[in-house]
Design an enzyme around this catalytic site. Structure first.
Site, PDB file in Angstrom:
ATOM      1  N   LYS A  53     -62.857  62.702 -16.731  1.00  0.00           N
ATOM      2  CA  LYS A  53     -61.473  62.429 -16.302  1.00  0.00           C
ATOM      3  C   LYS A  53     -60.500  62.731 -17.440  1.00  0.00           C
ATOM      4  CE  LYS A  53     -62.890  59.016 -12.851  1.00  0.00           C
ATOM      5  NZ  LYS A  53     -63.012  57.613 -12.424  1.00  0.00           N
ATOM      6  N   GLN A  97     -62.281  51.897 -15.089  1.00  0.00           N
ATOM      7  CA  GLN A  97     -63.522  52.456 -14.539  1.00  0.00           C
ATOM      8  C   GLN A  97     -64.423  51.333 -14.024  1.00  0.00           C
ATOM      9  OE1 GLN A  97     -64.098  55.680 -14.050  1.00  0.00           O
ATOM     10  NE2 GLN A  97     -66.130  55.331 -13.200  1.00  0.00           N
ATOM     11  N   ASP A 120     -55.641  54.865  -8.872  1.00  0.00           N
ATOM     12  CA  ASP A 120     -56.935  54.859  -8.174  1.00  0.00           C
ATOM     13  C   ASP A 120     -56.755  54.465  -6.701  1.00  0.00           C
ATOM     14  OD1 ASP A 120     -59.424  55.622  -9.170  1.00  0.00           O
ATOM     15  OD2 ASP A 120     -59.528  53.927 -10.554  1.00  0.00           O
TER      16      ASP A 120
HETATM   17  N1  GUN Z   1     -66.419  54.109 -10.135  1.00  0.00           N
HETATM   18  C1  GUN Z   1     -66.947  54.933  -9.197  1.00  0.00           C
HETATM   19  N2  GUN Z   1     -65.970  55.649  -8.601  1.00  0.00           N
HETATM   20  C2  GUN Z   1     -64.803  55.260  -9.167  1.00  0.00           C
HETATM   21  C3  GUN Z   1     -63.454  55.642  -8.971  1.00  0.00           C
HETATM   22  O1  GUN Z   1     -63.103  56.493  -8.140  1.00  0.00           O
HETATM   23  N3  GUN Z   1     -62.544  55.018  -9.767  1.00  0.00           N
HETATM   24  C4  GUN Z   1     -62.899  54.075 -10.673  1.00  0.00           C
HETATM   25  N4  GUN Z   1     -61.932  53.502 -11.391  1.00  0.00           N
HETATM   26  N5  GUN Z   1     -64.144  53.692 -10.875  1.00  0.00           N
HETATM   27  C5  GUN Z   1     -65.086  54.288 -10.129  1.00  0.00           C
END
Ligand code: GUN
Length: 293
Positions: A53, A97, A120
């Site tokens: 990311k 995350q 998100d």
């Molecule tokens: N963990 C698994 N998928 C995601 C996501 O799309 N965003 C976040 N913040 N954590 C995750």
């Protein structure tokens, strides 16, 4: 029939190019979009997602404020970092995350992120707005799937769609988006889950099957109608000693056999995965644009 393999990497690259141009325009107005990233602990999969990311941010000109916290971080300590990012005007989006370590209350943390920085799309305010069709940050994986369907010219209007998996991150929001009116939507949606008695009874009639269970081989070729479109959201690590890193990635569907029957299918890796990150970039740029209006 053999399926067309949907190139999620290419679709993601096309969108990222569009976003890069938008970031360049924002910079001429003195705005550099910023993403606050919080990773608690040292889970290898989470570390690699976060690295991907941040790399993607850098590639299109978004700066990231990286916050790595130890596994034993308390809820209070974590909330302090969220608060600092909430109050920082240079930060347009905040990403915590998931999953968080056991001592942290995920729901409380996500609710403390300002909805206008919730790139998100996990805050209850954004989820509520999404469900009633108001302007909101859409959760990245479902939004990425909608973009894949649109850009691959998959007819969703009136289509029978079966989603397998009822997670808050994928299944539930995706079902909500696909049943709404609009391009790349307007489908009849069935949501299957671990309580569904006979999943095949549903998938065999579906024009589009979307698997998001986190279990390899959830969907096999006998469950699919000839010519169906199959979207595989799974990212499962399978031990593989022939690989340098000791594992390989597989999705939730039996790709090899479904490939011979479907009209279009997403691969793993290189299907939905690159789109999730791309829609996070999209939301961060959107937030920066909203900020200057
Ligand atoms: N963990 C698994 N998928 C995601 C996501 O799309 N965003 C976040 N913040 N954590 C995750």
């Amino acid at each position: 029939m053999t399926a067309k393999i949907i190139d999620g990497k290419q679709i993601a690259a096309d969108i990222r190019k569009e976003l890069m141009a938008e970031v360049a325009t924002l910079k001429t107005k003195g705005v550099t979009p910023g993403l606050g990233v919080i990773l608690v602990g040292d889970d290898p999969a989470s570390q690699s997602y976060v690295a991907a990311k941040e790399k993607a941010c850098a590639e299109i000109g978004i700066f990231s404020d990286d916050n790595r916290l130890p596994t034993d971080t308390t809820q209070e300590e974590l909330l302090k970092v969220v608060e600092r990012l909430n109050n920082d005007d240079s930060i347009n989006g905040i990403l915590v995350q998931l999953p968080l370590p056991k001592q942290c209350n995920e729901s409380e943390v996500l609710t403390k992120i300002l909805p206008e920085k919730d790139v998100d799309g996990f805050h209850p305010v954004n989820i509520g707005k999404m469900v009633i069709g108001e302007d909101a940050f859409l959760p990245c994986t479902p939004h990425g799937i909608i973009e894949i369907l649109k850009r691959s010219k998959v007819e969703t209007d009136g289509a029978e769609v079966v989603i397998i998996g009822r997670s808050n991150i994928v299944g539930k929001p995706l079902a909500n988006l696909l049943l709404q009116k609009g391009e790349g939507r307007n489908s009849t949606v069935t949501l299957c889950h671990t309580g569904t008695k006979d999943i095949k009874k549903h998938t065999i009639k579906a024009d589009i099957v979307i698997a998001a269970t986190g279990r390899p081989n959830t969907v096999t070729a006998d469950m699919i109608k000839d010519g169906a479109v199959v979207i595989d959201v799974g990212v499962n690590r399978i031990e593989d000693n022939t690989k340098k890193r000791g594992y390989r990635l597989v999705g939730d569907v039996d790709f090899e056999n479904i490939y011979k029957k479907a009209s279009q299918i997403t691969p793993v890796p290189g299907g939905v995965g690159p789109m999730t990150i791309t829609m996070l970039l999209y939301n961060t740029v959107l937030s920066a644009k909203r900020n200057i209006k």
